[in-house]
Design a protein around this motif. Sequence first.
Motif, PDB file in Angstrom:
ATOM      1  N   LEU A  19       0.833  -1.199   0.000  1.00 45.57           N
ATOM      2  CA  LEU A  19       0.000   0.000   0.000  1.00 45.57           C
ATOM      3  C   LEU A  19       0.874   1.259   0.000  1.00 45.57           C
ATOM      4  O   LEU A  19       0.648   2.186  -0.782  1.00 45.57           O
ATOM      5  CB  LEU A  19      -0.928  -0.026   1.210  1.00 45.57           C
ATOM      6  CG  LEU A  19      -1.981   1.055   1.330  1.00 45.57           C
ATOM      7  CD1 LEU A  19      -2.895   1.076   0.127  1.00 45.57           C
ATOM      8  CD2 LEU A  19      -2.777   0.840   2.615  1.00 45.57           C
ATOM      9  N   GLY A  20       1.882   1.288   0.852  1.00 40.51           N
ATOM     10  CA  GLY A  20       2.802   2.427   0.887  1.00 40.51           C
ATOM     11  C   GLY A  20       3.565   2.577  -0.412  1.00 40.51           C
ATOM     12  O   GLY A  20       3.749   3.694  -0.921  1.00 40.51           O
ATOM     13  N   ILE A  23       1.302   4.098  -3.117  1.00 38.61           N
ATOM     14  CA  ILE A  23       1.146   5.548  -2.962  1.00 38.61           C
ATOM     15  C   ILE A  23       2.410   6.277  -3.414  1.00 38.61           C
ATOM     16  O   ILE A  23       2.337   7.289  -4.119  1.00 38.61           O
ATOM     17  CB  ILE A  23       0.775   5.895  -1.507  1.00 38.61           C
ATOM     18  CG1 ILE A  23      -0.631   5.386  -1.203  1.00 38.61           C
ATOM     19  CG2 ILE A  23       0.876   7.393  -1.248  1.00 38.61           C
ATOM     20  CD1 ILE A  23      -1.002   5.395   0.258  1.00 38.61           C
ATOM     21  N   CYS A  24       3.568   5.742  -3.042  1.00 37.46           N
ATOM     22  CA  CYS A  24       4.839   6.399  -3.406  1.00 37.46           C
ATOM     23  C   CYS A  24       5.070   6.427  -4.915  1.00 37.46           C
ATOM     24  O   CYS A  24       5.469   7.459  -5.461  1.00 37.46           O
ATOM     25  CB  CYS A  24       6.008   5.710  -2.706  1.00 37.46           C
ATOM     26  SG  CYS A  24       6.100   6.071  -0.947  1.00 37.46           S
ATOM     27  N   ASN A  27       2.729   8.983  -6.474  1.00 29.50           N
ATOM     28  CA  ASN A  27       3.164  10.353  -6.198  1.00 29.50           C
ATOM     29  C   ASN A  27       4.380  10.730  -7.040  1.00 29.50           C
ATOM     30  O   ASN A  27       4.475  11.853  -7.531  1.00 29.50           O
ATOM     31  CB  ASN A  27       3.472  10.534  -4.710  1.00 29.50           C
ATOM     32  CG  ASN A  27       2.227  10.535  -3.860  1.00 29.50           C
ATOM     33  OD1 ASN A  27       1.115  10.586  -4.359  1.00 29.50           O
ATOM     34  ND2 ASN A  27       2.414  10.469  -2.562  1.00 29.50           N
ATOM     35  N   ARG A  85      -5.992   4.584  -8.347  1.00 32.22           N
ATOM     36  CA  ARG A  85      -5.503   5.265  -7.148  1.00 32.22           C
ATOM     37  C   ARG A  85      -6.674   5.781  -6.315  1.00 32.22           C
ATOM     38  O   ARG A  85      -6.679   5.661  -5.094  1.00 32.22           O
ATOM     39  CB  ARG A  85      -4.588   6.425  -7.551  1.00 32.22           C
ATOM     40  CG  ARG A  85      -3.797   7.129  -6.429  1.00 32.22           C
ATOM     41  CD  ARG A  85      -4.577   8.056  -5.534  1.00 32.22           C
ATOM     42  NE  ARG A  85      -5.444   8.986  -6.215  1.00 32.22           N
ATOM     43  CZ  ARG A  85      -5.263  10.283  -6.290  1.00 32.22           C
ATOM     44  NH1 ARG A  85      -4.213  10.841  -5.758  1.00 32.22           N
ATOM     45  NH2 ARG A  85      -6.163  11.045  -6.899  1.00 32.22           N
ATOM     46  N   ILE A  89      -7.345   5.135  -2.360  1.00 33.06           N
ATOM     47  CA  ILE A  89      -7.423   6.233  -1.391  1.00 33.06           C
ATOM     48  C   ILE A  89      -8.816   6.333  -0.777  1.00 33.06           C
ATOM     49  O   ILE A  89      -8.954   6.603   0.409  1.00 33.06           O
ATOM     50  CB  ILE A  89      -7.022   7.577  -2.053  1.00 33.06           C
ATOM     51  CG1 ILE A  89      -5.557   7.523  -2.506  1.00 33.06           C
ATOM     52  CG2 ILE A  89      -7.270   8.746  -1.117  1.00 33.06           C
ATOM     53  CD1 ILE A  89      -4.553   7.268  -1.401  1.00 33.06           C
TER      54      ILE A  89
END
Length: 139
Positions: A19-20, A23-24, A27, A85, A89
């Motif tokens: 999950l992290g 997101i990274c 981004n 995404r 989120i």
Amino acid sequence: MYEEYSRQVLPSKRYRELLGSAICVFNSNNQFIIENILRIDDSNYNWHELIDKTSGSLLQSVKETISKNSDTKIAVLFSSIIVKRNRIIHSYQITENDQQILSTKTKNNKQFTITESYLLEFIKDNEHLSLMLHKLRGY
């Protein structure tokens, strides 16, 4: 699973790692999109305005710059990634098979679980977008 920093129950470490990572990489690509927009046309765009836009709002700028200077493949993939995404989120935590995991629903009310496979596919899609953006940039 519990951690010393939270009394709330959490998904597995592996799931949180994916999950992290998801997101990274998103981004990173979002910023890379902005970099490419500015490289193509810094007279009509500036970083301060672009960085404040939501990813969906960046699509018009992508079409006006990146798509006009290459093709629509980047815009199409970026749009698809944004949808995925958003599902990540705007998800909610559930218990499934005695494990914590995220679930979500589409705007058409189709509910589904955000599995590790979904996260890995999302990360892979972002890798593909990154390669396309590197090729567009030319170095």
